[in-house]
Design a protein around this motif. Structure first.
Motif, PDB file in Angstrom:
ATOM      1  N   SER A  33       0.859  -1.189   0.000  1.00 16.87           N
ATOM      2  CA  SER A  33       0.000   0.000   0.000  1.00 16.87           C
ATOM      3  C   SER A  33       0.891   1.233   0.000  1.00 16.87           C
ATOM      4  O   SER A  33       2.106   1.129   0.117  1.00 16.87           O
ATOM      5  CB  SER A  33      -0.902  -0.008   1.231  1.00 16.87           C
ATOM      6  OG  SER A  33      -0.113   0.104   2.402  1.00 16.87           O
ATOM      7  N   LEU A  34       0.275   2.401  -0.097  1.00 21.46           N
ATOM      8  CA  LEU A  34       1.078   3.625  -0.090  1.00 21.46           C
ATOM      9  C   LEU A  34       1.793   3.827   1.233  1.00 21.46           C
ATOM     10  O   LEU A  34       2.887   4.381   1.281  1.00 21.46           O
ATOM     11  CB  LEU A  34       0.205   4.835  -0.422  1.00 21.46           C
ATOM     12  CG  LEU A  34      -0.291   4.916  -1.860  1.00 21.46           C
ATOM     13  CD1 LEU A  34      -1.198   6.114  -2.052  1.00 21.46           C
ATOM     14  CD2 LEU A  34       0.875   4.968  -2.836  1.00 21.46           C
ATOM     15  N   SER A  35       1.204   3.351   2.336  1.00 20.24           N
ATOM     16  CA  SER A  35       1.862   3.509   3.634  1.00 20.24           C
ATOM     17  C   SER A  35       2.959   2.469   3.842  1.00 20.24           C
ATOM     18  O   SER A  35       3.925   2.725   4.545  1.00 20.24           O
ATOM     19  CB  SER A  35       0.842   3.429   4.767  1.00 20.24           C
ATOM     20  OG  SER A  35       0.188   2.177   4.751  1.00 20.24           O
ATOM     21  N   HIS A  36       2.810   1.292   3.256  1.00 21.57           N
ATOM     22  CA  HIS A  36       3.818   0.224   3.324  1.00 21.57           C
ATOM     23  C   HIS A  36       4.022  -0.333   1.925  1.00 21.57           C
ATOM     24  O   HIS A  36       3.486  -1.379   1.572  1.00 21.57           O
ATOM     25  CB  HIS A  36       3.392  -0.885   4.280  1.00 21.57           C
ATOM     26  CG  HIS A  36       3.264  -0.459   5.705  1.00 21.57           C
ATOM     27  ND1 HIS A  36       4.282   0.174   6.381  1.00 21.57           N
ATOM     28  CD2 HIS A  36       2.246  -0.544   6.592  1.00 21.57           C
ATOM     29  CE1 HIS A  36       3.893   0.440   7.612  1.00 21.57           C
ATOM     30  NE2 HIS A  36       2.654   0.025   7.765  1.00 21.57           N
TER      31      HIS A  36
END
Length: 143
Positions: A33-36
């Protein structure tokens, strides 16, 4: 009737092909994901942006005058040779020398050869390489 291959259309279609191939290969890796972010996220995003640009070029080609596609084999050879020299020098010398050599060799394919322009491009690419090494933690053989 002679069918002319439109250079602008060919450029957009070729760029779209490259984007689809690299985008397809990036799906073999976990995107996360954009966060990970996973290893496949960055190439997928870049491929998506490249595909969007390619589609804009294809659409634009329908509204501008057609230009004939002329393949200059000497320039294609120079670009391929510069990439081979880059790979060889990166492996056996260092990437800074490889970047400069690649820019000066590929610069021969330009309409006009400019040493100051090649120096500026080399400096820009070296700055990008150091940014990738220092900010992203990539292990690039710069020195």
């Amino acid at each position: 009737k002679f069918m002319m291959i439109d250079r602008n259309l060919a450029r957009g279609l070729f760029l779209a092909l490259i984007a689809l191939v690299f985008g397809g290969f990036s799906l073999q890796y976990q995107t996360g994901s954009l966060s990970h972010a996973g290893p496949g996220l960055f190439p997928l995003i870049v491929s998506g942006i490249l595909l969007a640009i390619a589609l804009m070029i294809v659409v634009r080609s329908r509204f501008v005058a057609r230009e004939p596609l002329n393949l200059n084999l000497k320039n294609i050879g120079l670009l391929l040779f510069s990439l081979c020299v880059f790979a060889f020098l990166s492996l056996y010398v260092n990437m800074l020398v490889a970047i400069v050599a690649m820019v000066f060799i590929s610069g021969k394919a330009a309409t006009t050869y400019s040493v100051p322009r090649n120096i500026k491009i080399s400096i820009g690419l070296i700055i990008v390489a150091f940014a990738f090494q220092k900010l992203l933690g990539l292990s690039l053989p710069l020195i």
